[in-house]
Each structure stands twice: as structure tokens, then as C-alpha cells.
Design an enzyme around this catalytic site. Structure first.
Site, PDB file in Angstrom:
ATOM      1  N   TRP A  10      37.007  46.406  35.108  1.00 31.80           N
ATOM      2  CA  TRP A  10      38.081  46.265  35.284  1.00 31.80           C
ATOM      3  C   TRP A  10      39.024  45.701  36.687  1.00 31.80           C
ATOM      4  O   TRP A  10      40.178  45.722  36.991  1.00 31.80           O
ATOM      5  CB  TRP A  10      38.127  48.001  35.118  1.00 31.80           C
ATOM      6  N   LYS A  11      38.195  45.269  37.053  1.00 36.65           N
ATOM      7  CA  LYS A  11      38.042  44.164  38.350  1.00 36.65           C
ATOM      8  C   LYS A  11      38.752  45.523  39.719  1.00 36.65           C
ATOM      9  O   LYS A  11      38.213  46.680  39.176  1.00 36.65           O
ATOM     10  CB  LYS A  11      39.179  43.069  38.247  1.00 36.65           C
ATOM     11  N   HIS A  95      29.637  37.696  39.001  1.00 31.52           N
ATOM     12  CA  HIS A  95      31.112  37.231  38.618  1.00 31.52           C
ATOM     13  C   HIS A  95      31.737  35.865  38.938  1.00 31.52           C
ATOM     14  O   HIS A  95      31.648  35.350  40.589  1.00 31.52           O
ATOM     15  CB  HIS A  95      31.790  37.998  38.460  1.00 31.52           C
ATOM     16  N   GLU A  97      34.186  35.424  40.415  1.00 31.57           N
ATOM     17  CA  GLU A  97      35.873  35.960  41.577  1.00 31.57           C
ATOM     18  C   GLU A  97      34.811  35.671  42.126  1.00 31.57           C
ATOM     19  O   GLU A  97      34.827  35.723  43.774  1.00 31.57           O
ATOM     20  CB  GLU A  97      36.737  36.789  41.394  1.00 31.57           C
ATOM     21  N   GLU A 164      31.522  32.545  31.047  1.00 32.48           N
ATOM     22  CA  GLU A 164      32.984  32.730  31.585  1.00 32.48           C
ATOM     23  C   GLU A 164      33.128  31.872  32.354  1.00 32.48           C
ATOM     24  O   GLU A 164      33.346  31.375  33.421  1.00 32.48           O
ATOM     25  CB  GLU A 164      32.842  34.398  32.578  1.00 32.48           C
ATOM     26  N   GLY A 170      41.787  35.449  32.739  1.00 35.26           N
ATOM     27  CA  GLY A 170      42.825  35.600  33.477  1.00 35.26           C
ATOM     28  C   GLY A 170      44.224  34.650  33.143  1.00 35.26           C
ATOM     29  O   GLY A 170      45.140  34.593  33.444  1.00 35.26           O
ATOM     30  N   SER A 209      39.686  35.670  28.956  1.00 34.64           N
ATOM     31  CA  SER A 209      41.015  35.894  28.105  1.00 34.64           C
ATOM     32  C   SER A 209      40.742  35.969  27.150  1.00 34.64           C
ATOM     33  O   SER A 209      41.556  35.946  25.623  1.00 34.64           O
ATOM     34  CB  SER A 209      41.908  35.001  28.256  1.00 34.64           C
ATOM     35  N   GLY A 230      38.354  41.333  31.128  1.00 29.47           N
ATOM     36  CA  GLY A 230      39.449  41.480  31.671  1.00 29.47           C
ATOM     37  C   GLY A 230      40.713  42.863  31.316  1.00 29.47           C
ATOM     38  O   GLY A 230      40.526  43.724  30.851  1.00 29.47           O
ATOM     39  N   GLY A 231      41.346  41.524  31.310  1.00 33.78           N
ATOM     40  CA  GLY A 231      42.718  42.397  31.431  1.00 33.78           C
ATOM     41  C   GLY A 231      43.001  43.105  30.086  1.00 33.78           C
ATOM     42  O   GLY A 231      43.421  44.104  30.514  1.00 33.78           O
TER      43      GLY A 231
HETATM   44  P1  PGA Z   1      40.363  38.342  31.546  1.00 34.89           P
HETATM   45  O1  PGA Z   1      38.819  38.752  32.853  1.00 34.89           O
HETATM   46  O2  PGA Z   1      39.285  38.756  30.382  1.00 34.89           O
HETATM   47  O3  PGA Z   1      41.153  39.074  32.296  1.00 34.89           O
HETATM   48  O4  PGA Z   1      39.894  37.142  31.182  1.00 34.89           O
HETATM   49  C1  PGA Z   1      37.229  38.861  32.592  1.00 34.89           C
HETATM   50  C2  PGA Z   1      36.791  38.576  33.750  1.00 34.89           C
HETATM   51  O5  PGA Z   1      37.222  37.649  34.617  1.00 34.89           O
HETATM   52  O6  PGA Z   1      35.495  38.915  33.043  1.00 34.89           O
END
Ligand code: PGA
Length: 247
Positions: A10-11, A95, A97, A164, A170, A209, A230-231
Site C-alpha cells: 500500500w506504500k 523495495h 523506492e 520489480e 507505478g 503495474s 501497488g496501485g
Molecule cells: P505498482 O507498484 O503496482 O503501483 O506498480 C508495485 C510496487 O512498487 O511494489
């Protein structure tokens, strides 16, 4: 046989009330799913609520980070023991990020993985190349370095790898199943160099994504054992569709 695992990251999203509302909507629609493992990683502030909500379900709660020290003067950090205390059974580490925005190195990630495993947390260990690295033909070198340094001195038990590609996170630009499978196959060969036959039992998730529309094609690949989302994990109906990818 590797049981498919669909994980939500969920970030920095959702309040405690939004977390509770998610589980109230999500759990009833996945109650019949017994052949897919489900992990959800809310922000720290929602962990205890998420753990409470999922207590009588098979859904596991993960944190999105953990520090490697046990306790002490580390302002703003959270230890593995604190995550266990909050009801976590797993943690996302490495991750992209955190690697690229928060500047975490392979060495720091390696220490975090060791601390998390020592406390019995399952680790979702993320790796992946930048667009410039892929375009320069360096994808395999990057993956080799991340696996070698990140997993140095670490046994395979409790490890899930998440591939990833940073350019796919994202951005709406998912790797094609062919590109993803090629990377997953290479990652499994790296794991086999390190762990031998056990590599066949380690789950390798794809992330970047992933949506209800593209999950089937990805999951049809022999070395893709699940997804880190994520999203598309933020809405109960879309994450439930992802978890039910094989229905
Ligand atoms: P995303 O993120 O599905 O929004 O691309 C995936 C993630 O960063 O784990």
C-alpha cells in the site's frame, strides 16, 4: 509445488479508518480462496488494525520496512520485534523506492533481512533494474549484484524474492510476460547457484503495474509465482480480482 502468492504494497496510503474499511469489504470476497497465499502491507500506523481485522482469516500482514537494530537511539525506525508485536508475519525489504529515494544500500538491506528472519518474519526481498540499466544491457549484472549482496550469509528459508523492474513500478508500463519470465528464469538460476535444488521451492513474485487485466498472462509464466501489487491493491474489488486470478 510453489503456492501462488499475491501481495499488496500500500506504500504511504490509507488511514486507520480506511484500512478497516478495506478489510470489511475485501475479506468476505476472498474467504473461499484457499489455493493462493495473500499478504497485505499497510503503512506502520495501520498494522495493528490490519492484524486485528485479519486474525481469523488466512491473510498475512506485512510491514513495508524494518530496521536491523533491536532497540535504542534510532529515531524514526521500527524494529522487527515491534512488527511482531503489532501482529506482522512478514516484511517487504529492499523495495526500489527505499533503494532509490531513501538511498538504502545492498549492505543495509542484507542486515535488515537477517534481523527480520531472526525474528521469524517472512521477507519479501525486492530487486530490479532501472530503465537506464536495462537499456545499457546491464539487467543481469544488477540482479546478480542485488541477489549476491542482499542475500549474503542468508539461508533460503523465509525468503520470497520480488522482481520489480523500476521502470514498471507505478508507470503503467508492465513488463511483458516474456521479459518478466526471462528475468525470473535468470533469478532462479542465481538462486540455484546459491541454494542448489532448494531454488525450485523459492517463490519469485513479479511487481510493476500489475492489474486484474494483465495478471493472468504473467501468472501463466513458469517462473512467476505471484505478484507484488501497488496501485491496483488499494481498492478491495481490484485486489480481490487479483487474488482470484485463476478463477
Ligand atoms: P505498482 O507498484 O503496482 O503501483 O506498480 C508495485 C510496487 O512498487 O511494489
Amino acid at each position: 509445488m510453489r503456492t501462488p502468492l499475491i501481495a499488496a504494497n500500500w506504500k504511504m496510503n490509507k488511514t486507520i479508518a480506511e484500512t478497516a474499511a478495506f478489510f470489511d469489504a475485501f475479506l468476505p470476497v476472498v474467504r473461499d480462496v484457499t489455493d493462493v497465499d495473500i499478504i497485505i502491507a499497510p503503512p506502520f500506523t495501520s498494522l495493528a488494525t490490519a492484524a486485528e481485522k485479519t486474525r481469523s482469516s488466512s491473510v498475512k500482514i506485512a510491514a513495508q520496512n524494518a530496521y536491523f537494530e533491536e532497540k535504542g537511539a534510532f529515531t524514526g525506525e521500527i524494529s522487527a520485534a515491534m512488527l511482531i508485536d503489532a501482529g506482522c508475519e512478514a516484511v517487504i525489504l529492499g523495495h526500489s523506492e527505499r533503494r532509490h529515494i531513501l538511498k538504502e544500500t545492498d549492505e543495509v538491506i542484507n542486515k535488515k533481512i537477517k534481523a527480520a528472519l531472526a525474528h521469524g518474519l517472512e521477507v519479501l526481498f525486492c530487486i530490479g533494474e532501472l530503465l537506464a540499466e536495462r537499456e545499457a544491457g546491464k539487467t543481469n549484472d544488477v540482479l546478480r549484484t542485488q541477489i549476491t549482496a542482499g542475500l549474503a550469509g542468508i539461508p533460503s528459508e523465509g525468503i520470497v524474492v520480488a522482481y520489480e523492474p523500476v521502470w514498471a513500478i507505478g508507470t503503467g508500463k508492465t513488463a511483458t510476460p516474456e521479459i518478466a519470465q526471462e528475468a525470473h528464469d535468470f533469478i532462479r538460476s542465481l538462486l540455484a547457484e546459491k541454494y542448489g535444488d532448494t531454488a525450485q521451492t523459492i517463490r519469485i513474485l513479479y511487481g510493476g503495474s500489475v492489474t486484474p487485466e494483465n495478471v493472468k498472462g504473467l501468472m501463466a509464466c513458469p517462473d512467476i509465482d505471484g505478484a507484488l501489487v501497488g496501485g491496483a491493491s488499494l481498492k478491495p474489488d481490484s485486489f480481490a480480482q487479483l487474488v482470484r486470478f485463476n478463477r
